[in-house]
Design a protein around this motif. Sequence first.
Motif, short mmCIF file in Angstrom:
data_model
loop_
_atom_site.label_atom_id
_atom_site.label_comp_id
_atom_site.label_asym_id
_atom_site.label_seq_id
_atom_site.Cartn_x
_atom_site.Cartn_y
_atom_site.Cartn_z
N ALA A 166 145.34 8.85 55.21
CA ALA A 166 146.63 9.41 55.59
C ALA A 166 147.72 9.05 54.57
CB ALA A 166 147.03 8.92 56.99
N VAL A 167 147.65 7.82 54.03
CA VAL A 167 148.61 7.42 53.00
C VAL A 167 148.45 8.30 51.76
CG1 VAL A 167 149.24 5.59 51.39
CG2 VAL A 167 148.84 5.05 53.80
N ASP A 168 147.21 8.50 51.33
CA ASP A 168 146.98 9.33 50.14
C ASP A 168 147.35 10.78 50.38
OD1 ASP A 168 146.30 7.70 48.08
OD2 ASP A 168 144.14 8.08 48.12
N ASP A 169 147.21 11.26 51.61
CA ASP A 169 147.61 12.64 51.91
C ASP A 169 149.08 12.86 51.60
OD1 ASP A 169 145.10 13.41 52.73
OD2 ASP A 169 145.49 13.14 54.88
N VAL A 170 149.88 11.81 51.82
CA VAL A 170 151.33 11.91 51.58
C VAL A 170 151.67 11.56 50.13
CG1 VAL A 170 153.57 10.97 52.21
CG2 VAL A 170 151.87 11.43 53.98
N ARG A 171 151.07 10.49 49.64
CA ARG A 171 151.45 9.97 48.32
C ARG A 171 150.78 10.69 47.16
NH1 ARG A 171 151.92 3.37 48.24
NH2 ARG A 171 153.98 3.24 49.20
#
Length: 281
Positions: free
Chosen positions: A133-138
């Motif tokens: 989920a973090v990588d989806d945003v970042r």
Amino acid sequence: MARERSGRTVAHLVLATRLKTLREAAGMSRSEAANALGAHQATVRRIEQAETSLDEGQVHTLLTAYGAGPAEIEAFLGQLAVANLPGWWHPWRSVMDPWQLDLMSVESAARYIRVWEPALVPALLRTPSYARAVDDVRRPDLSPGDRDRRTELLIERQKRLRHQNTTIWAIMSAAALHTFVGDKDVMAEQRQALRAAVERPDVTLQVHPLNGPCHPMTGMPTVTLYRVDVEDIPDHVVREGNPRGTADVFNSLHAVSAYHVLMDHTCVIAPHPDESKEVLT
């Protein structure tokens, strides 16, 4: 700033240091070693400082000049062959951040890792769902498949650190517990994972409260300190926060010491780990 070179592994650094020790024990100067090698003494300096790859032929010539016997030479070259093998992370190299490519060998030999994370759960304590989920945003620049592979890499890093009994001491802001990453199920799973992690003997977690006092790491991006229990291998500091996965890497004594002091003072100000456990319930 000192930036690690790809391929400059801890194993290479250890072997390079041994070459220097053997030369000095033989009473030879770098100039004399260079003559035996048929090269400039700068070449010997670069070999001993692991600033270049260790060539089997050159190493054999140097060991012979230093008076090493056949058995010692064979053992050394065997270790060199192992050091030249691709690291375990090789299959994921296309999706790794530049600093990870440079520092993964150090992390893979680390006995002690300290982390400051200002807004999210520290990477080494993240669940797969939270990490993705973090990588989806970042990292919208990456394909969904590449983001999946980055999550696989993180989970493999976590497993290997546990296997090698690496101690992780993390300090994070309570903001991470209030920053919605993914959906409610992702956050619930992450909280549960943190509660389990702090019960492990290899993990210490301090959570700095939102209404807590200002501390030395306030306003700083993610900072990670690596310590390898190998003589002549310096501590390393990674300071993230640059665009698209780039980071600053330091290994000079001055820089590393400065971050150690900042981290120490922050740990003193932050609540005791036992109090942090209560926050996670």
